[in-house]
Write an enzyme that holds these catalytic residues in place. Structure first.
Site, mmCIF file in Angstrom:
data_model
loop_
_atom_site.group_PDB
_atom_site.id
_atom_site.type_symbol
_atom_site.label_atom_id
_atom_site.label_comp_id
_atom_site.label_asym_id
_atom_site.label_seq_id
_atom_site.Cartn_x
_atom_site.Cartn_y
_atom_site.Cartn_z
ATOM 1 N N THR A 12 0.528 -1.371 0.454
ATOM 2 C CA THR A 12 -0.192 -0.630 -0.331
ATOM 3 C C THR A 12 0.804 0.870 -0.556
ATOM 4 O OG1 THR A 12 -1.576 -1.056 1.174
ATOM 5 C CG2 THR A 12 -1.894 0.920 1.375
ATOM 6 N N SER A 54 1.831 -7.217 -0.745
ATOM 7 C CA SER A 54 2.293 -8.364 -0.074
ATOM 8 C C SER A 54 1.417 -9.981 -0.102
ATOM 9 C CB SER A 54 2.484 -8.247 1.323
ATOM 10 O OG SER A 54 1.913 -7.830 2.487
ATOM 11 N N THR A 86 1.189 -4.114 4.444
ATOM 12 C CA THR A 86 1.319 -5.196 5.747
ATOM 13 C C THR A 86 0.041 -6.149 6.276
ATOM 14 O OG1 THR A 86 -1.148 -3.861 5.436
ATOM 15 C CG2 THR A 86 0.682 -2.426 6.078
#
Length: 333
Positions: A12, A54, A86
């Protein structure tokens, strides 16, 4: 001058909004340019490794990221900062914690709001991560996850909110460092976890699956996981580490067949313990290993890493690591 190597992987913090949704497109140099003044006593360089979310990473990707950290340290970096999505940052940080025995700071950070958001949190988080990487107080803690003014040791850190800028906590442990206006304040002395001799050049880690417990859960997922080639299983148990009789039976079969089973809790905070007859006490009796307060996701990596080390019992390595012992003591290593 301290040399800090920034390694960008997407997430992000590197994302912009588009017609199909957010997509990671921002590269390392642009991320650094958004931070403002860099630490005055540091030479900061940056490179891009991958640029994606991720959530798309597998264990081959995590090992590749670890090799990048290893390379930066071997090239003489005094600290490494990695920008990361995250969603699975807590797992990458924990893998680094298992793999690296080095006092130099390895710092992960990211963002909850994209790069083009009017209130983007990525620049502040990256600035804090650089400040931590440059600080003497960060040495010896092992890998740290820096977010919203706190630096958490890898073991025990969890993403605890899907949207809030205060995205991470460490239940029962708390942060090791605070960051305010780029000033780093230590909260407690380093207590690094034992390291495991993981070969970072492996193509991927052995398969380990997480099996949830819920009312009516039976042994289907455990048996299916092992049939698919899993080296072991982590059970995300209810409460302090309990499961119903059918699932306990499947755990007993797995352990008897030589497949280690770790017990964690689906509860956000607190350790597991074999307290209840027919539940946790029975899981311990049939040979399952209780994984203290590790989340199922970090326990999965612990078992996968232990299963990747030749010549040693994965269960013995896991038990030693959880006890805070040198997992290779007495092995001649």
């Amino acid at each position: 001058m301290r040399r800090i190597q920034v390694v960008a992987t997407g997430g992000t913090i590197a994302s912009r909004a588009g017609a199909e949704g957010r997509r990671a497109t921002v590269l390392a140099k642009e991320l650094l340019a958004s931070v403002g003044p860099l630490p005055a006593d540091a030479e900061v360089s940056a490179r891009d490794i991958v640029t994606r979310g991720s959530y798309a990473f597998d264990t081959a990707d995590l090992l590749a990221l670890a090799r990048e950290v290893r390379g930066a340290l071997r090239e003489g970096a005094d600290a490494v900062v990695m920008t990361h999505g995250t969603d699975t940052m807590e797992e990458t940080a924990f893998l680094f914690d298992l793999a690296f025995d080095d006092p130099r700071p390895i710092v992960l950070t990211g963002a909850q709001r994209p790069f083009d958001d009017r209130a983007a949190d990525g620049p502040a988080n990256l600035g804090d991560a650089l400040a931590v990487a440059a600080a003497d107080a960060a040495r010896g803690h092992g890998p740290l996850l820096v977010f919203d003014g706190s630096a958490f040791p890898a073991r025990g850190v969890r993403k605890s909110d899907t949207m809030s800028a205060h995205a991470f906590t460490a239940p029962g442990r708390g942060p090791a460092l605070r960051v305010m206006d780029r000033l780093v304040t230590p909260l407690w002395q380093p207590r690094p976890s034992p390291r495991l001799p993981l070969d970072l050049d492996l193509p991927r880690l052995p398969r380990v699956d997480v099996v949830p417990v819920y009312p009516g859960a039976d042994g289907l997922f455990i048996r299916s996981s092992l049939a698919a080639g899993a080296a072991g299983v982590v059970v995300a148990a209810v409460g302090a580490g309990n499961a119903g009789p059918e699932l306990v039976e499947a755990v007993a079969e797995a352990v008897a067949a030589g497949h280690p089973v770790l017990i964690c809790s689906r509860v956000h905070s607190g350790p597991v313990a074999p307290l209840y007859a027919g539940g946790g006490a029975e899981l311990q009796r049939v040979g399952a290993v209780f994984a203290d307060d590790l989340s199922p996701w970090q326990a999965r990596l612990l078992l996968a890493v232990a299963s990747a080390i030749p010549g040693r019992s994965p269960e013995e390595l896991v038990r030693a690591w959880l006890a805070g012992e040198n997992p290779l003591s007495g092995s001649g290593a």
